[in-house]
Design a protein around this motif. Structure first.
Motif, PDB file in Angstrom:
ATOM      1  N   LEU A   2       0.829  -1.195   0.000  1.00 27.43           N
ATOM      2  CA  LEU A   2       0.000   0.000   0.000  1.00 27.43           C
ATOM      3  C   LEU A   2       0.872   1.257   0.000  1.00 27.43           C
ATOM      4  O   LEU A   2       2.014   1.231   0.475  1.00 27.43           O
ATOM      5  N   ASP A   3       0.303   2.341  -0.473  1.00 29.05           N
ATOM      6  CA  ASP A   3       0.995   3.631  -0.331  1.00 29.05           C
ATOM      7  C   ASP A   3       0.898   4.108   1.111  1.00 29.05           C
ATOM      8  O   ASP A   3       1.889   4.582   1.679  1.00 29.05           O
ATOM      9  N   TYR A   4      -0.290   3.990   1.717  1.00 31.61           N
ATOM     10  CA  TYR A   4      -0.524   4.539   3.057  1.00 31.61           C
ATOM     11  C   TYR A   4      -1.241   3.544   3.961  1.00 31.61           C
ATOM     12  O   TYR A   4      -2.215   2.908   3.563  1.00 31.61           O
ATOM     13  N   GLY A  28      -5.715   8.976  -3.203  1.00 29.04           N
ATOM     14  CA  GLY A  28      -5.713   7.682  -3.889  1.00 29.04           C
ATOM     15  C   GLY A  28      -6.499   6.608  -3.189  1.00 29.04           C
ATOM     16  O   GLY A  28      -7.179   6.823  -2.191  1.00 29.04           O
ATOM     17  N   SER A  30      -4.835   3.431  -2.668  1.00 28.04           N
ATOM     18  CA  SER A  30      -3.868   2.490  -2.122  1.00 28.04           C
ATOM     19  C   SER A  30      -3.580   2.848  -0.661  1.00 28.04           C
ATOM     20  O   SER A  30      -2.509   3.338  -0.308  1.00 28.04           O
ATOM     21  N   LYS A  31      -4.606   2.631   0.168  1.00 28.97           N
ATOM     22  CA  LYS A  31      -4.509   3.004   1.575  1.00 28.97           C
ATOM     23  C   LYS A  31      -5.446   2.123   2.386  1.00 28.97           C
ATOM     24  O   LYS A  31      -6.374   1.530   1.858  1.00 28.97           O
ATOM     25  N   ALA A  45       3.384  -1.173   3.861  1.00 28.50           N
ATOM     26  CA  ALA A  45       3.047   0.119   3.260  1.00 28.50           C
ATOM     27  C   ALA A  45       4.318   0.952   3.112  1.00 28.50           C
ATOM     28  O   ALA A  45       5.321   0.702   3.790  1.00 28.50           O
ATOM     29  N   ARG A  46       4.241   1.933   2.254  1.00 29.55           N
ATOM     30  CA  ARG A  46       5.356   2.859   2.057  1.00 29.55           C
ATOM     31  C   ARG A  46       5.384   3.910   3.161  1.00 29.55           C
ATOM     32  O   ARG A  46       6.429   4.306   3.632  1.00 29.55           O
ATOM     33  N   THR A  47       4.185   4.357   3.576  1.00 28.58           N
ATOM     34  CA  THR A  47       4.064   5.398   4.593  1.00 28.58           C
ATOM     35  C   THR A  47       3.059   4.970   5.652  1.00 28.58           C
ATOM     36  O   THR A  47       1.955   4.515   5.325  1.00 28.58           O
ATOM     37  N   LYS A  73      10.829   3.186   6.273  1.00 27.51           N
ATOM     38  CA  LYS A  73       9.528   3.694   5.839  1.00 27.51           C
ATOM     39  C   LYS A  73       9.384   5.168   6.201  1.00 27.51           C
ATOM     40  O   LYS A  73      10.112   5.704   7.025  1.00 27.51           O
ATOM     41  N   GLU A 172       7.393  13.378   2.358  1.00 24.37           N
ATOM     42  CA  GLU A 172       7.618  11.961   2.041  1.00 24.37           C
ATOM     43  C   GLU A 172       8.812  11.766   1.126  1.00 24.37           C
ATOM     44  O   GLU A 172       9.057  12.565   0.224  1.00 24.37           O
ATOM     45  N   LYS A 175       8.792   7.457  -4.092  1.00 27.61           N
ATOM     46  CA  LYS A 175       8.622   6.000  -4.255  1.00 27.61           C
ATOM     47  C   LYS A 175       9.875   5.377  -4.816  1.00 27.61           C
ATOM     48  O   LYS A 175      10.609   5.928  -5.549  1.00 27.61           O
TER      49      LYS A 175
END
Length: 175
Positions: A2-4, A28, A30-31, A45-47, A73, A172, A175
């Motif tokens: 996921l992004d978040y 978005g 992707s959370k 997740a990235r964040t 992260k 942030e 990516k």
């Protein structure tokens, strides 16, 4: 991945309200939004936005352990506490929780606001009153703070949480 990922621990519902506002402010699809108490493992997740209710000036051991398990992260902290609405107090909370976070993470910042407390807290203060003005002064100040906290988190608090998200997004790592 996921992004978040918005993770929170909330005993009274205050931090859950902030978590929901933060989740809604993230862009978005992707959370995800989840309670820490319902996790079996850390979602990838990235964040991460990690929220908690404050007890004795810091996060719970469960939140601390979760923070220490995150590596490489973007991480932001948020939370609610019943104590007075003071920036220096919030900074101390943030610093005490941030200690758990590994240094290889990219820290985006923290957002904290006041939250209502259970009625038993006020009842405890009331039961400690003695009638002695000097002794009771601090307790009466605590009861005033309790009464003020009953309306939090407010719409303004939730709006500030959304603004916090926007600020974090500018910090942030790419990516």
């Amino acid at each position: 991945m996921l992004d978040y990922m918005v993770l929170y621990q909330s005993n009274t519902g205050n931090t859950k309200k902030l978590a929901t506002a933060i989740f809604s402010a993230l862009p978005g699809m992707s959370k995800d939004l989840r309670s820490i108490d319902e996790l079996s493992d850390l979602p990838e997740a990235r964040t991460y936005f990690i929220g908690f209710c404050v007890h004795r000036g810091t996060c719970s051991l469960e939140v601390g352990n979760l923070l220490s398990s995150i590596s490489l992260k973007n991480v932001a902290l948020f939370g609610t506490c019943g104590a007075a609405n003071q920036d220096n107090y919030y900074q101390n909370i943030e610093n005490s929780a941030r200690i758990w976070l590994e240094d290889d993470n990219h820290y985006l910042g923290g957002f904290f606001c006041q939250g209502k407390m259970p009625q038993m807290v006020r009842q405890k203060y009331e039961s400690m009153l003695t009638g002695d003005e000097k002794h009771d002064y601090h307790l009466k100040m605590q009861m005033l703070n309790f009464d003020e906290a009953m309306i939090h988190p407010t719409k303004a608090d939730l709006s500030h949480a959304e603004q916090f998200v926007k600020e974090c997004l500018t910090k942030e790592l790419p990516k």
